[in-house]
Design a protein around this motif. Sequence first.
Motif, PDB file in Angstrom:
ATOM      1  N   LEU A 150       0.831  -1.194   0.000  1.00  0.00           N
ATOM      2  CA  LEU A 150       0.000   0.000   0.000  1.00  0.00           C
ATOM      3  C   LEU A 150       0.876   1.258   0.000  1.00  0.00           C
ATOM      4  CD1 LEU A 150      -2.813  -1.005   2.525  1.00  0.00           C
ATOM      5  CD2 LEU A 150      -3.113  -0.576   0.082  1.00  0.00           C
ATOM      6  N   ASP A 151       1.911   1.253   0.818  1.00  0.00           N
ATOM      7  CA  ASP A 151       2.802   2.400   0.889  1.00  0.00           C
ATOM      8  C   ASP A 151       3.483   2.655  -0.459  1.00  0.00           C
ATOM      9  OD1 ASP A 151       3.922   4.496   2.518  1.00  0.00           O
ATOM     10  OD2 ASP A 151       5.815   3.414   2.484  1.00  0.00           O
ATOM     11  N   ASN A 152       3.919   1.583  -1.123  1.00  0.00           N
ATOM     12  CA  ASN A 152       4.531   1.721  -2.448  1.00  0.00           C
ATOM     13  C   ASN A 152       3.557   2.319  -3.456  1.00  0.00           C
ATOM     14  OD1 ASN A 152       6.907   0.607  -1.522  1.00  0.00           O
ATOM     15  ND2 ASN A 152       6.499  -1.435  -2.347  1.00  0.00           N
ATOM     16  N   ASN A 153       2.321   1.836  -3.430  1.00  0.00           N
ATOM     17  CA  ASN A 153       1.332   2.311  -4.396  1.00  0.00           C
ATOM     18  C   ASN A 153       0.873   3.734  -4.095  1.00  0.00           C
ATOM     19  OD1 ASN A 153       1.534  -0.072  -5.793  1.00  0.00           O
ATOM     20  ND2 ASN A 153      -0.307  -0.987  -4.898  1.00  0.00           N
ATOM     21  N   VAL A 154       0.866   4.106  -2.820  1.00  0.00           N
ATOM     22  CA  VAL A 154       0.584   5.490  -2.448  1.00  0.00           C
ATOM     23  C   VAL A 154       1.670   6.415  -3.013  1.00  0.00           C
ATOM     24  CG1 VAL A 154       0.605   7.115  -0.504  1.00  0.00           C
ATOM     25  CG2 VAL A 154      -0.809   5.064  -0.398  1.00  0.00           C
ATOM     26  N   GLU A 155       2.929   6.025  -2.843  1.00  0.00           N
ATOM     27  CA  GLU A 155       4.029   6.846  -3.361  1.00  0.00           C
ATOM     28  C   GLU A 155       3.931   7.004  -4.878  1.00  0.00           C
ATOM     29  OE1 GLU A 155       7.852   5.487  -2.165  1.00  0.00           O
ATOM     30  OE2 GLU A 155       7.456   5.723  -0.019  1.00  0.00           O
ATOM     31  N   ARG A 156       3.585   5.919  -5.559  1.00  0.00           N
ATOM     32  CA  ARG A 156       3.447   5.973  -7.015  1.00  0.00           C
ATOM     33  C   ARG A 156       2.315   6.912  -7.416  1.00  0.00           C
ATOM     34  NH1 ARG A 156       1.933   0.506 -10.118  1.00  0.00           N
ATOM     35  NH2 ARG A 156       0.113   0.803  -8.788  1.00  0.00           N
ATOM     36  N   ALA A 157       1.178   6.821  -6.717  1.00  0.00           N
ATOM     37  CA  ALA A 157       0.041   7.679  -7.030  1.00  0.00           C
ATOM     38  C   ALA A 157       0.370   9.148  -6.791  1.00  0.00           C
ATOM     39  CB  ALA A 157      -1.169   7.267  -6.198  1.00  0.00           C
ATOM     40  N   MET A 158       1.018   9.430  -5.682  1.00  0.00           N
ATOM     41  CA  MET A 158       1.344  10.812  -5.354  1.00  0.00           C
ATOM     42  C   MET A 158       2.389  11.378  -6.314  1.00  0.00           C
ATOM     43  SD  MET A 158       1.181  10.650  -1.168  1.00  0.00           S
ATOM     44  CE  MET A 158       1.652  12.362  -0.970  1.00  0.00           C
ATOM     45  N   ALA A 159       3.291  10.520  -6.795  1.00  0.00           N
ATOM     46  CA  ALA A 159       4.273  10.966  -7.783  1.00  0.00           C
ATOM     47  C   ALA A 159       3.604  11.371  -9.085  1.00  0.00           C
ATOM     48  CB  ALA A 159       5.295   9.856  -8.041  1.00  0.00           C
ATOM     49  N   ASP A 160       2.404  10.811  -9.344  1.00  0.00           N
ATOM     50  CA  ASP A 160       1.648  11.148 -10.548  1.00  0.00           C
ATOM     51  C   ASP A 160       0.598  12.222 -10.309  1.00  0.00           C
ATOM     52  OD1 ASP A 160       3.142   9.462 -12.066  1.00  0.00           O
ATOM     53  OD2 ASP A 160       1.623   7.891 -12.256  1.00  0.00           O
ATOM     54  N   GLY A 161       0.680  12.896  -9.171  1.00  0.00           N
ATOM     55  CA  GLY A 161      -0.167  14.051  -8.941  1.00  0.00           C
ATOM     56  C   GLY A 161      -1.364  13.852  -8.047  1.00  0.00           C
ATOM     57  N   VAL A 162      -1.578  12.632  -7.542  1.00  0.00           N
ATOM     58  CA  VAL A 162      -2.694  12.395  -6.622  1.00  0.00           C
ATOM     59  C   VAL A 162      -2.319  12.965  -5.256  1.00  0.00           C
ATOM     60  CG1 VAL A 162      -4.139  10.660  -5.510  1.00  0.00           C
ATOM     61  CG2 VAL A 162      -3.366  10.317  -7.868  1.00  0.00           C
ATOM     62  N   SER A 163      -3.217  13.740  -4.666  1.00  0.00           N
ATOM     63  CA  SER A 163      -2.959  14.364  -3.371  1.00  0.00           C
ATOM     64  C   SER A 163      -3.210  13.373  -2.241  1.00  0.00           C
ATOM     65  CB  SER A 163      -3.863  15.580  -3.200  1.00  0.00           C
ATOM     66  OG  SER A 163      -3.762  16.110  -1.891  1.00  0.00           O
ATOM     67  N   SER A 164      -2.460  13.521  -1.166  1.00  0.00           N
ATOM     68  CA  SER A 164      -2.613  12.616  -0.027  1.00  0.00           C
ATOM     69  C   SER A 164      -4.015  12.667   0.555  1.00  0.00           C
ATOM     70  CB  SER A 164      -1.581  12.945   1.053  1.00  0.00           C
ATOM     71  OG  SER A 164      -1.764  14.275   1.536  1.00  0.00           O
ATOM     72  N   ASP A 165      -4.671  13.831   0.503  1.00  0.00           N
ATOM     73  CA  ASP A 165      -6.000  13.932   1.101  1.00  0.00           C
ATOM     74  C   ASP A 165      -7.099  13.331   0.225  1.00  0.00           C
ATOM     75  OD1 ASP A 165      -6.224  15.859  -0.873  1.00  0.00           O
ATOM     76  OD2 ASP A 165      -6.425  17.545   0.504  1.00  0.00           O
TER      77      ASP A 165
END
Length: 264
Positions: A150-165
């Motif tokens: 999950l942590d890896n996929n969160v980092e990937r998503a955020m690197a592509d512009g998805v906000s943490s919130d």
Amino acid sequence: MGILNVTPDSFSDGGCYTTVEDAVTRAQEIDEAGADIIDVGGESTRPGAEPVSTQEELKRVVPVIEQITENPEIDALISVDTYKPDVADAALDAGADVINDQNGLDDPEMRSLVAVRECSVVLMDAVNLPVNPEYSSDTDDIVTQVCERLDNNVERAMADGVSSDQLILDPGIGFATGDGEDIELIARTDEIAELGFPVLIGASRKSFTTELMDLPPNNRLAPSLAANLVAAENGADIVRVHDVEETVYALRTAEAMWEHRTSN
């Protein structure tokens, strides 16, 4: 989160709400029962289910979402349960608020869509899918592995512009986990919550309950309620359920007891 499957073949309620009228009636029941979110799904994810084309899924979910959002008697947010970017985009246009992606935002197009539309998204641990094939772990502990993925996929998503919130995490109960692992994940939901994002648990009527007792899908209310109460007490923010009214009653009763315990 109340489940609204507009499919002919979902494992528990397939074929029950295949017309727009029946689906909207069920959505109103889910809302009146106390759900905060109605999760509309047009493709079954049960083992062995036949894939559904984008056009077929659009035909199933978009008219239902449009009618739900136009119904003044329904206050719940609407989620679309899909991993297809085109379906997610059309559902958002129709009035959906949340994308529930069981592919863990594996598709770069979906990540881009979520970033641009700035909607909430459920990112599930898609261990049974080719997500991050380079992933490996030094531990056999299922909770640690799920948190790492999950942590890896969160980092990937955020690197592509998805906000943490925007992110909600789902450990993927019932998806390619082994004997006892689903129970372990629910019992240790607090460790998943420590990643710092809201957590969704989807344990309703899942087959892991047969590890404890042999029950058919439409008779798993008691173990589903138990799983949801344990998950909620351990930090789950959302529980995704078929039996909305019973779950709301159980959670409200349990919350009253937890508050009393805390105050004393």
